[in-house]
Design a protein around this motif. Structure first.
Motif, PDB file in Angstrom:
ATOM      1  N   ILE A 194       0.842  -1.193   0.000  1.00 56.64           N
ATOM      2  CA  ILE A 194       0.000   0.000   0.000  1.00 56.64           C
ATOM      3  C   ILE A 194       0.883   1.251   0.000  1.00 56.64           C
ATOM      4  CG2 ILE A 194      -1.950  -1.124   1.134  1.00 56.64           C
ATOM      5  CD1 ILE A 194      -1.031   0.064   3.758  1.00 56.64           C
ATOM      6  N   ARG A 195       0.299   2.353  -0.471  1.00 56.10           N
ATOM      7  CA  ARG A 195       1.060   3.592  -0.624  1.00 56.10           C
ATOM      8  C   ARG A 195       1.581   4.108   0.711  1.00 56.10           C
ATOM      9  NH1 ARG A 195      -2.061   7.966  -3.960  1.00 56.10           N
ATOM     10  NH2 ARG A 195      -1.799   6.263  -5.463  1.00 56.10           N
ATOM     11  N   GLU A 196       0.812   3.930   1.795  1.00 53.22           N
ATOM     12  CA  GLU A 196       1.198   4.471   3.090  1.00 53.22           C
ATOM     13  C   GLU A 196       2.523   3.897   3.590  1.00 53.22           C
ATOM     14  OE1 GLU A 196      -3.154   4.980   2.587  1.00 53.22           O
ATOM     15  OE2 GLU A 196      -1.679   3.405   2.199  1.00 53.22           O
ATOM     16  N   PHE A 245      11.848  -4.586   0.072  1.00 53.00           N
ATOM     17  CA  PHE A 245      11.136  -5.867   0.119  1.00 53.00           C
ATOM     18  C   PHE A 245      10.310  -6.086  -1.147  1.00 53.00           C
ATOM     19  CE2 PHE A 245      12.097  -4.590   4.408  1.00 53.00           C
ATOM     20  CZ  PHE A 245      12.572  -5.755   4.972  1.00 53.00           C
ATOM     21  N   LYS A 246       9.834  -5.011  -1.738  1.00 56.50           N
ATOM     22  CA  LYS A 246       9.130  -5.130  -3.012  1.00 56.50           C
ATOM     23  C   LYS A 246      10.090  -5.557  -4.116  1.00 56.50           C
ATOM     24  CE  LYS A 246       6.350  -1.710  -4.026  1.00 56.50           C
ATOM     25  NZ  LYS A 246       5.812  -0.321  -4.132  1.00 56.50           N
ATOM     26  N   LYS A 267       7.469  -7.790 -13.157  1.00 63.37           N
ATOM     27  CA  LYS A 267       8.001  -6.432 -13.220  1.00 63.37           C
ATOM     28  C   LYS A 267       7.265  -5.472 -12.300  1.00 63.37           C
ATOM     29  CE  LYS A 267       9.730  -6.753 -17.967  1.00 63.37           C
ATOM     30  NZ  LYS A 267       9.701  -6.151 -19.332  1.00 63.37           N
ATOM     31  N   ARG A 268       6.028  -5.823 -11.965  1.00 64.92           N
ATOM     32  CA  ARG A 268       5.224  -4.897 -11.169  1.00 64.92           C
ATOM     33  C   ARG A 268       4.343  -5.684 -10.207  1.00 64.92           C
ATOM     34  NH1 ARG A 268       3.664   0.419 -11.708  1.00 64.92           N
ATOM     35  NH2 ARG A 268       1.644   0.976 -10.777  1.00 64.92           N
ATOM     36  N   LEU A 269       4.292  -5.224  -8.977  1.00 67.29           N
ATOM     37  CA  LEU A 269       3.423  -5.844  -7.977  1.00 67.29           C
ATOM     38  C   LEU A 269       2.084  -5.124  -7.942  1.00 67.29           C
ATOM     39  CD1 LEU A 269       5.980  -6.299  -5.041  1.00 67.29           C
ATOM     40  CD2 LEU A 269       5.318  -7.974  -6.782  1.00 67.29           C
ATOM     41  N   GLN A 270       1.032  -5.894  -7.663  1.00 64.94           N
ATOM     42  CA  GLN A 270      -0.308  -5.313  -7.604  1.00 64.94           C
ATOM     43  C   GLN A 270      -0.506  -4.553  -6.299  1.00 64.94           C
ATOM     44  OE1 GLN A 270      -2.477  -5.474 -10.187  1.00 64.94           O
ATOM     45  NE2 GLN A 270      -0.804  -6.509 -11.295  1.00 64.94           N
ATOM     46  N   ILE A 309       3.229  -9.044   0.698  1.00 68.44           N
ATOM     47  CA  ILE A 309       4.672  -9.139   0.477  1.00 68.44           C
ATOM     48  C   ILE A 309       5.327  -9.737   1.718  1.00 68.44           C
ATOM     49  CG2 ILE A 309       6.786  -7.832   0.035  1.00 68.44           C
ATOM     50  CD1 ILE A 309       5.037  -5.682  -1.238  1.00 68.44           C
ATOM     51  N   PRO A 310       6.123 -10.788   1.565  1.00 68.22           N
ATOM     52  CA  PRO A 310       6.834 -11.350   2.729  1.00 68.22           C
ATOM     53  C   PRO A 310       7.945 -10.416   3.189  1.00 68.22           C
ATOM     54  CG  PRO A 310       7.474 -12.508   0.728  1.00 68.22           C
ATOM     55  CD  PRO A 310       6.371 -11.572   0.334  1.00 68.22           C
ATOM     56  N   ILE A 311       7.981 -10.174   4.477  1.00 60.78           N
ATOM     57  CA  ILE A 311       8.968  -9.261   5.064  1.00 60.78           C
ATOM     58  C   ILE A 311      10.064 -10.023   5.804  1.00 60.78           C
ATOM     59  CG2 ILE A 311       9.314  -7.313   6.637  1.00 60.78           C
ATOM     60  CD1 ILE A 311       7.649  -6.678   4.144  1.00 60.78           C
ATOM     61  N   ALA A 312       9.665 -10.998   6.603  1.00 62.58           N
ATOM     62  CA  ALA A 312      10.629 -11.719   7.428  1.00 62.58           C
ATOM     63  C   ALA A 312      10.054 -13.079   7.807  1.00 62.58           C
ATOM     64  CB  ALA A 312      10.974 -10.922   8.687  1.00 62.58           C
TER      65      ALA A 312
END
Length: 213
Positions: free
Chosen positions: A145-147, A155-156, A166-169, A174-177
């Motif tokens: 999200i933009r925020e 991570f992206k 090439k681009r995420l929706q 998204i996996p962080i850790a």
């Protein structure tokens, strides 16, 4: 870890005690000065060992390793301390296990602990951090999200590389850790070997000062 530098002559304890108090003070001062001079070579040898053991990104990491002479006790010969104030460095000299709830960033490269804490804090404050279980692993996830653009940038990129897109929706998870209970660390830093290689130079520096006594 304690390393002892032994030599004969003036530094032999059985002979040292036979000298007068004034003579012993002179010997004590000479050893301290020799350690201060030779200690610089010991420090540089230990720093070289650090550079070969780790992928150093900040000069301050290597510079944290210092050499200091302790010579305040006249009844004992001076001692040379070589070490770093970085608390976790010691476990890399012998290996060991770190236990607890540990978050391991899912990135191809390294992220500093301070920056990683900022990422987690930002996600937590916005409510955009949650755990899921996948294939027997517990993952910390966040929505795209933009925020949270500032926290999610690296991570992206990692997720795009993993998935080959090439681009995420927008809103994509998204996996962080990954959450783990323990981490086994192998020995990486042979600090003693670096110090031992410089001991002959240290002995020479001490001897040069003793020759002046």
């Amino acid at each position: 870890m304690k390393l002892t530098l032994a030599t004969s002559g003036l530094l032999d304890p059985s002979r040292l005690s036979a000298w007068s108090a004034e003579r012993r003070r002179a010997i004590h001062a000479a050893v301290a000065k020799g350690m201060a001079v030779g200690g610089r070579e010991v420090r540089e040898a230990a720093r070289a060992q650090m550079r070969s053991a780790f992928e150093v990104r900040r000069a301050s990491f290597v510079a944290s390793l210092q050499a200091k002479v302790f010579d305040k006790k006249p009844e004992r010969l001076p001692a040379l301390w070589v070490g770093s104030r970085i608390p976790w460095l010691g476990i890399h000299t012998q290996g060991g296990t770190v236990s607890g709830n540990l978050l391991i960033p899912l990135l191809p490269g390294r992220i500093g602990p301070k920056r990683f804490r900022q990422v987690i804090d930002g996600l937590m404050r916005s409510g955009n951090a949650f755990f899921v279980e996948k294939n027997g692993r517990v993952l910390l996830m966040a929505e795209n999200i933009r925020e949270n653009a500032a926290q999610l940038g690296r991570f992206k990129r990692a997720e795009r590389e993993r998935s080959g897109v090439k681009r995420l929706q927008r809103g994509q998870e998204i996996p962080i850790a990954v959450l783990v209970r323990r981490v086994d660390l192998k020995r990486r830093l042979d600090l003693a070997a670096g110090v031992q290689r410089a001991l002959p130079a240290l002995a020479r520096a001490i001897q040069q000062e003793l020759d002046k006594v």
